[in-house]
Design an enzyme around this catalytic site. Structure first.
Site, PDB file in Angstrom:
ATOM      1  N   ARG A 232       0.887  -1.183   0.336  1.00 56.21           N
ATOM      2  CA  ARG A 232      -0.090   0.169   0.482  1.00 56.21           C
ATOM      3  C   ARG A 232       1.110   1.344   0.374  1.00 56.21           C
ATOM      4  O   ARG A 232       1.920   1.244   0.371  1.00 56.21           O
ATOM      5  CB  ARG A 232      -0.453   0.447   1.111  1.00 56.21           C
ATOM      6  CG  ARG A 232      -1.650  -1.536   1.382  1.00 56.21           C
ATOM      7  CD  ARG A 232      -2.236  -1.874   0.155  1.00 56.21           C
ATOM      8  NE  ARG A 232      -3.966  -0.922   0.186  1.00 56.21           N
ATOM      9  CZ  ARG A 232      -4.920  -0.892  -0.783  1.00 56.21           C
ATOM     10  NH1 ARG A 232      -4.194  -2.227  -1.749  1.00 56.21           N
ATOM     11  NH2 ARG A 232      -5.891  -0.584  -1.116  1.00 56.21           N
ATOM     12  N   HIS A 280      -0.357   0.631  -9.605  1.00 53.94           N
ATOM     13  CA  HIS A 280      -0.563   0.153  -8.969  1.00 53.94           C
ATOM     14  C   HIS A 280      -1.321  -0.874  -9.693  1.00 53.94           C
ATOM     15  O   HIS A 280      -2.362  -1.135  -9.514  1.00 53.94           O
ATOM     16  CB  HIS A 280      -1.796   0.880  -8.406  1.00 53.94           C
ATOM     17  CG  HIS A 280      -1.998  -0.028  -6.799  1.00 53.94           C
ATOM     18  ND1 HIS A 280      -2.628   1.003  -6.429  1.00 53.94           N
ATOM     19  CD2 HIS A 280      -2.574  -0.815  -6.915  1.00 53.94           C
ATOM     20  CE1 HIS A 280      -3.239   0.402  -4.442  1.00 53.94           C
ATOM     21  NE2 HIS A 280      -3.075  -0.847  -5.623  1.00 53.94           N
TER      22      HIS A 280
END
Length: 317
Positions: A232, A280
């Site tokens: 993350r 991502h």
């Protein structure tokens, strides 16, 4: 139109293409894409990703909340989420396989001097770089849950030595295990390539900082420490990563996640010569593979109350 299931499904998947998700869920369930504020007793399940606040307020018959990604911080940080409804993470072979492919790609690229060879190609320089065996390199996996263990199983046959760190001890054959605060520094001291697969919680927020990176082993077969973050974005402090890259604490880094996403065009990470950026994309959530997993979970829950991959609200993952 529902064909077999009971209870309507509220589908709110921001940042994805909702129609693809809708069509697959609607094959078995009645689906709601938008709802007006107020009480709606018809909704039994919610499938969400970065949902709007208050979306799940006023659903007295809501039984389960599903996150369409491995991360659940978007749910845990929403104060309007009902606290008595179980939250389920999606764990699917497709999602795991994508992450494993990314991990192997980035570890091998750093190990086989990909950055140096790309620069040599740009300069039209013909020069071999000394190559050490994978057995001379330790990959430390920070976050040794489902994805971490899958990454370890893929990397071990290639010959890499694997260290695993987690909050509580998780042992695996062939892996040197470390746990908790007491095990963190020894884990880092024994690690050449740090692979971060941690969940985001208030405990892990900003954990990848300069102090942590300084503990990585720099005198190693790679000629320096390497960071790979596919967990993350808010686990890391990007200013600290840049500092570590510039002063030699880090040799190079592969970053798939960032403090702010999309990564601002003004970020120096885009153009830093020692950084490899991906948007991502390490493990994207594909509804073709994930929706059947969720539908199966709904059916099992209605059959006997069974739910897999439940989130521990206290731990945050």
């Amino acid at each position: 139109m529902s064909t077999s299931g009971t209870g309507r499904v509220l589908l709110a998947v921001n940042a994805f293409h909702p129609q693809r998700w809708h069509d697959l869920v609607a094959a078995e369930r009645d689906v709601v894409l938008e709802r007006e504020p107020g009480i709606d007793p018809s909704i039994t399940y919610a499938v969400v990703w970065k949902q709007k606040p208050n979306l799940l307020v006023g659903l007295p018959n809501l039984k389960v909340i599903f996150s369409v990604g491995a991360g659940v911080d978007h749910i845990m940080e929403d104060p309007t989420i009902p606290t008595d409804v179980p939250v389920v993470r999606v764990v699917a072979e497709d999602l795991t396989q994508h992450m494993v492919e990314y991990v192997v790609w980035r570890v091998l690229d750093h190990h086989r001097h990909g950055r140096q060879y790309r620069e040599q190609q740009r300069l039209r320089t013909w020069r071999d770089v000394e190559q050490r065996n994978a057995g001379d390199v330790s990959v430390g996996i920070m976050g040794f849950g489902h994805l971490g263990r899958a990454a370890a199983r893929a990397l071990m046959p290639l010959g890499f030595r694997i260290n695993g760190w987690s909050r509580s001890e998780r042992r695996m054959d062939g892996v040197t295990s470390y746990a908790g605060d007491a095990g963190l520094v020894p884990f880092l001291n024994a690690t050449d390539i740090l692979l971060v697969l941690l969940p985001f919680t208030q405990t892990t927020k900003g954990i990848i900082d300069y102090k942590l990176l300084k503990e990585l082993r720099r005198r190693n077969a790679l000629g320096g420490a390497v960071l790979i973050n596919a967990g993350r974005g808010r686990l890391q402090k990007e200013a600290d990563i840049l500092r570590a890259l510039d002063d030699g604490t880090l040799k190079e880094a592969s970053l798939d996640v960032f403090e702010i996403e999309p990564l601002p065009k003004t970020s120096p990470l885009w153009s830093h010569p020692k950084v490899f950026v991906t948007p991502h994309a390490a493990a994207t959530s594909d509804p073709v593979h994930l929706v059947p997993v969720m539908l199966s979970q709904m059916a099992a829950y209605e059959r006997d109350g069974t739910l897999e991959n439940l989130v521990d609200r206290e731990a945050g993952y």
